[in-house]
Scaffold this motif. Structure first.
Motif, mmCIF file in Angstrom:
data_model
loop_
_atom_site.group_PDB
_atom_site.id
_atom_site.type_symbol
_atom_site.label_atom_id
_atom_site.label_comp_id
_atom_site.label_asym_id
_atom_site.label_seq_id
_atom_site.Cartn_x
_atom_site.Cartn_y
_atom_site.Cartn_z
ATOM 1 N N UNK A 55 -4.217 -7.850 -0.512
ATOM 2 C CA UNK A 55 -3.609 -6.610 -1.020
ATOM 3 C C UNK A 55 -4.412 -5.433 -0.460
ATOM 4 N N UNK A 56 -4.235 -5.233 0.833
ATOM 5 C CA UNK A 56 -5.040 -4.238 1.550
ATOM 6 C C UNK A 56 -4.412 -2.856 1.484
ATOM 7 N N UNK A 57 -5.263 -1.847 1.468
ATOM 8 C CA UNK A 57 -4.789 -0.462 1.504
ATOM 9 C C UNK A 57 -5.865 0.419 2.119
ATOM 10 N N UNK A 58 -5.418 1.559 2.636
ATOM 11 C CA UNK A 58 -6.291 2.532 3.270
ATOM 12 C C UNK A 58 -6.194 3.835 2.493
ATOM 13 N N UNK A 59 -7.322 4.332 2.028
ATOM 14 C CA UNK A 59 -7.367 5.623 1.343
ATOM 15 C C UNK A 59 -7.891 6.643 2.343
#
Length: 311
Positions: free
Chosen positions: A161-165
């Motif tokens: 569950x990857x994300x980039x902030x």
């Protein structure tokens, strides 16, 4: 959740850690020095000694966690000319985390940036999701860091569950030693608060505590493959920044010519004239994030950036 955080004692990380602990999460922070370890312990976090180059340590720490927030970056070597080396180390760490978390549906967040994402127009979360030839002008190191963000998002297809902030160029607040503090220091040293051109170019901004809140919300709820924007001020004209600085330091405010930019702004010359506004509308709708701390101009007006000659 048991959360492993790199860069946990840094400017953003030192706000993320208490945000996570305050929400009931257990935090283990990577510490490369005794000072960092002491700061983490004082904040209520556990300590994992090591550096970004210790890939086996990163792998085992990620495997033992319910989620990873990767904030560390080798700014020390990046600012002394080896941005490519810093970006390469970042890539190796991201690869290690992605492999350790594969097929687990556990969250993996990294920090990225909005500066240069869509020059001259308001960037959104939909920008920068695929490699863009227009980014070639940014240089090899920054291109590598953008590629690292793309790699992180690609782990969504591998059960992460990857994300980039994406953070704006200034994450402001009391104690900031980043771009805003540097601009204040330049004005103090030069005896003039300057801007390039007519100063209408815009920088987005966020208070570090609002950014920390977004990292927590993303850890808890962001869907796999999310690009998120930690943007409170969509675009603050740099002339407005210069005027606040001039008022607080009792200095004249003046335009600096392009020819004199390098001499006046030094290493900041390549950034201070960029027009790079960004929106966080999609992020707010997705996660219910609502910045509550002062905006950039209001924070500058609080005076803490001007409290000492070292500011």
């Amino acid at each position: 959740m048991r959360v492993f955080v790199t860069g946990a004692s840094g400017w953003i990380g030192s706000a993320v850690v208490p945000e996570l602990i305050g929400a009931g999460h257990q935090v283990t922070g990577l510490a490369r020095s005794e000072a960092s370890a002491a700061a983490l312990t004082a904040a209520g976090a556990q300590v994992q000694h090591g550096t970004l180059d210790d890939l086996d340590i990163l792998r085992s720490a990620a495997a033992a966690s319910d989620g990873v927030i990767h904030l560390a970056f080798k700014h020390d070597i990046a600012f002394t000319g080896d941005f490519q080396g810093a970006a390469d180390a970042d890539r190796h760490a991201i690869e290690t985390f992605g492999e350790a978390l594969a097929d687990s549906d556990r969250p993996f967040l990294i920090a990225s940036g909005t500066l240069g994402l869509a020059p001259g127009r308001v960037a959104t979360e939909r920008d920068g999701l695929v490699p863009d030839p227009a980014h070639a002008s940014l240089g090899a190191g920054p291109q590598t860091r953008m590629a690292n963000a793309h790699m992180t998002l690609s782990f969504a297809s591998r059960g992460v569950r990857s994300s980039v902030v994406r953070l704006p160029p200034t994450c402001h607040g009391d104690g900031d030693n980043g771009f805003m503090a540097a601009i204040v220091g330049i004005a103090r040293a030069k005896g003039v608060s300057g801007y390039l051109g007519d100063g209408s170019n815009r920088w987005p901004a966020v208070h570090r505590l609002d950014a920390a809140n977004l990292f927590r919300l993303a850890l808890e709820n962001a869907p796999a493959g999310s690009a998120l924007h930690a943007i409170a001020d969509e675009g603050v004209p740099i002339r407005d920044v210069a005027e606040v600085i001039g008022r607080h330091l009792d200095l004249p405010v003046a335009a600096i010519s392009a020819e004199d930019a390098g001499e006046h702004f030094g290493w900041l010359a390549g950034f201070v004239g960029m027009d790079s506004p960004a929106s966080s509308t999609l992020t707010r709708e997705l996660l219910g994030w609502h910045p509550t701390h002062p905006g950039l101009i209001a924070d500058l007006d609080k005076g803490h950036y001007f409290s000492s000659p070292s500011a």
